[in-house]
Design a protein around this motif. Structure first.
Motif, PDB file in Angstrom:
ATOM      1  N   MET A  60       0.875  -1.182   0.000  1.00 12.75           N
ATOM      2  CA  MET A  60       0.000   0.000   0.000  1.00 12.75           C
ATOM      3  C   MET A  60       0.903   1.221   0.000  1.00 12.75           C
ATOM      4  O   MET A  60       1.817   1.316   0.824  1.00 12.75           O
ATOM      5  CB  MET A  60      -0.885   0.010   1.254  1.00 12.75           C
ATOM      6  N   ASP A  61       0.675   2.154  -0.934  1.00 14.42           N
ATOM      7  CA  ASP A  61       1.549   3.324  -0.977  1.00 14.42           C
ATOM      8  C   ASP A  61       1.211   4.304   0.149  1.00 14.42           C
ATOM      9  O   ASP A  61       0.208   4.173   0.847  1.00 14.42           O
ATOM     10  CB  ASP A  61       1.501   4.007  -2.348  1.00 14.42           C
ATOM     11  N   GLY A  62       2.090   5.281   0.320  1.00 12.37           N
ATOM     12  CA  GLY A  62       1.928   6.212   1.414  1.00 12.37           C
ATOM     13  C   GLY A  62       0.720   7.114   1.290  1.00 12.37           C
ATOM     14  O   GLY A  62       0.172   7.577   2.292  1.00 12.37           O
ATOM     15  N   LEU A  63       0.282   7.365   0.058  1.00 15.44           N
ATOM     16  CA  LEU A  63      -0.893   8.204  -0.141  1.00 15.44           C
ATOM     17  C   LEU A  63      -2.147   7.522   0.393  1.00 15.44           C
ATOM     18  O   LEU A  63      -2.930   8.118   1.143  1.00 15.44           O
ATOM     19  CB  LEU A  63      -1.061   8.521  -1.623  1.00 15.44           C
ATOM     20  N   GLU A  64      -2.341   6.260   0.034  1.00  9.84           N
ATOM     21  CA  GLU A  64      -3.509   5.532   0.527  1.00  9.84           C
ATOM     22  C   GLU A  64      -3.426   5.352   2.041  1.00  9.84           C
ATOM     23  O   GLU A  64      -4.440   5.454   2.749  1.00  9.84           O
ATOM     24  CB  GLU A  64      -3.610   4.165  -0.159  1.00  9.84           C
ATOM     25  N   ALA A  65      -2.228   5.095   2.543  1.00 12.98           N
ATOM     26  CA  ALA A  65      -2.058   4.963   3.987  1.00 12.98           C
ATOM     27  C   ALA A  65      -2.414   6.265   4.697  1.00 12.98           C
ATOM     28  O   ALA A  65      -3.072   6.265   5.747  1.00 12.98           O
ATOM     29  CB  ALA A  65      -0.622   4.560   4.313  1.00 12.98           C
ATOM     30  N   THR A  66      -2.004   7.382   4.121  1.00 14.58           N
ATOM     31  CA  THR A  66      -2.341   8.689   4.700  1.00 14.58           C
ATOM     32  C   THR A  66      -3.849   8.896   4.732  1.00 14.58           C
ATOM     33  O   THR A  66      -4.410   9.343   5.742  1.00 14.58           O
ATOM     34  CB  THR A  66      -1.678   9.823   3.889  1.00 14.58           C
ATOM     35  N   ARG A  67      -4.507   8.574   3.630  1.00 12.16           N
ATOM     36  CA  ARG A  67      -5.968   8.713   3.580  1.00 12.16           C
ATOM     37  C   ARG A  67      -6.633   7.889   4.673  1.00 12.16           C
ATOM     38  O   ARG A  67      -7.556   8.351   5.349  1.00 12.16           O
ATOM     39  CB  ARG A  67      -6.482   8.272   2.209  1.00 12.16           C
ATOM     40  N   TYR A  91       1.014  16.547  -3.380  1.00 10.24           N
ATOM     41  CA  TYR A  91      -0.171  17.398  -3.406  1.00 10.24           C
ATOM     42  C   TYR A  91      -1.409  16.623  -2.971  1.00 10.24           C
ATOM     43  O   TYR A  91      -2.216  17.102  -2.167  1.00 10.24           O
ATOM     44  CB  TYR A  91      -0.393  17.978  -4.809  1.00 10.24           C
ATOM     45  N   ALA A  92      -1.585  15.411  -3.502  1.00  5.43           N
ATOM     46  CA  ALA A  92      -2.748  14.599  -3.131  1.00  5.43           C
ATOM     47  C   ALA A  92      -2.733  14.294  -1.641  1.00  5.43           C
ATOM     48  O   ALA A  92      -3.780  14.264  -0.997  1.00  5.43           O
ATOM     49  CB  ALA A  92      -2.763  13.307  -3.941  1.00  5.43           C
ATOM     50  N   ALA A  93      -1.543  14.078  -1.084  1.00  2.61           N
ATOM     51  CA  ALA A  93      -1.442  13.811   0.349  1.00  2.61           C
ATOM     52  C   ALA A  93      -1.830  15.036   1.164  1.00  2.61           C
ATOM     53  O   ALA A  93      -2.494  14.926   2.196  1.00  2.61           O
ATOM     54  CB  ALA A  93      -0.020  13.363   0.701  1.00  2.61           C
ATOM     55  N   LEU A  94      -1.439  16.220   0.706  1.00  4.21           N
ATOM     56  CA  LEU A  94      -1.847  17.446   1.391  1.00  4.21           C
ATOM     57  C   LEU A  94      -3.362  17.596   1.356  1.00  4.21           C
ATOM     58  O   LEU A  94      -3.984  17.965   2.347  1.00  4.21           O
ATOM     59  CB  LEU A  94      -1.187  18.662   0.742  1.00  4.21           C
ATOM     60  N   ALA A  95      -3.955  17.303   0.202  1.00  6.56           N
ATOM     61  CA  ALA A  95      -5.409  17.392   0.088  1.00  6.56           C
ATOM     62  C   ALA A  95      -6.093  16.390   0.999  1.00  6.56           C
ATOM     63  O   ALA A  95      -7.206  16.630   1.477  1.00  6.56           O
ATOM     64  CB  ALA A  95      -5.833  17.163  -1.363  1.00  6.56           C
ATOM     65  N   ALA A  96      -5.434  15.256   1.253  1.00  6.11           N
ATOM     66  CA  ALA A  96      -6.002  14.228   2.129  1.00  6.11           C
ATOM     67  C   ALA A  96      -5.814  14.555   3.600  1.00  6.11           C
ATOM     68  O   ALA A  96      -6.382  13.886   4.464  1.00  6.11           O
ATOM     69  CB  ALA A  96      -5.379  12.872   1.823  1.00  6.11           C
TER      70      ALA A  96
END
Length: 222
Positions: A60-67, A91-96
């Motif tokens: 699982m990448d860090g973006l999905e983990a962050t979400r 950017y997507a991580a900031l939005a999440a």
């Protein structure tokens, strides 16, 4: 109170190096994760204050983990680790809801200071850096369910404050611009965050662009 950190990165040497840096500066590393799934599990078990989160990881990448980490009620903050300073995933991580990002070649002093900063509820990155990301990747009509978009709950003054935050103004600059005390500005900012379910200024900047309050290039050259 000691700040508690989980380090999520698929490179063992990176995790070890960051752990040594943080421990030497009085910051407790309570867990490590080699992928996003392990990071989500570690946060649930260990309840850290901050997660240092790599983006590109297996399983699982860090973006999905962050979400997943920030989807529910939590006081945990996420700092994104990246080798790129303008990365659409950042950017997507900031939005999440991530509180900022760090380049992996960050100095030891900056790393420790960043971890401590986000535990206070502030965003790590300078508004100007956030703007560069937003101007490159934001789409005004894009769906971002993690960000509450109903601005009708804001008073005219709060809407003005949000717009100026989106343009990169600090609290001190807001106070000067609006002829208010910094204490009053902080009150407005806190109310905006509460009404729009924003975590910090990074999300406020993203929201200001994606709702059209601020256009790319706004306030440039000032």
């Amino acid at each position: 109170m000691t700040t508690r950190v989980v380090i999520a990165d698929d490179q063992a040497l990176v995790r070890t190096g960051f752990q040594m840096i943080l421990k030497a500066r009085g910051i407790e590393v309570v867990g490590e994760a080699a992928d996003g799934a392990e990071a989500v599990d570690a946060v649930r078990r260990l309840r850290p204050d901050v997660v240092l989160m790599d983006i590109r990881m297996p399983v699982m990448d860090g973006l999905e983990a962050t979400r997943r980490i920030l989807a529910g009620p939590t006081d945990c903050r996420v700092l994104i680790l990246t080798t790129f300073d303008l990365d659409r995933y950042v950017y997507a991580a900031l939005a999440a809801g991530a509180s900022g990002f760090l380049l992996k070649d960050v100095t030891p002093e900056h790393l420790a200071a960043a971890v401590r900063l986000v535990t206070t509820g502030d965003a790590l990155l300078a508004p100007s850096i956030t703007r560069r990301l937003v101007e490159r990747f934001a789409v005004p009509t894009a769906a971002q369910p993690a960000i509450h978009r109903d601005l009708t709950s804001l008073t005219p003054r709060e809407l003005e404050v949000l717009t100026l935050m989106g343009q990169g103004l600090s609290n001190a600059e807001l106070a000067t611009e609006l002829a208010l005390s910094e204490a009053t500005v902080k009150t407005h900012v806190a109310r905006i965050f509460a009404k729009l379910t924003l975590r910090d200024r990074a999300q406020a900047v993203v929201l200001a662009y994606e709702t059209g309050l601020v256009s790319p290039g706004a306030r440039d050259g000032r």
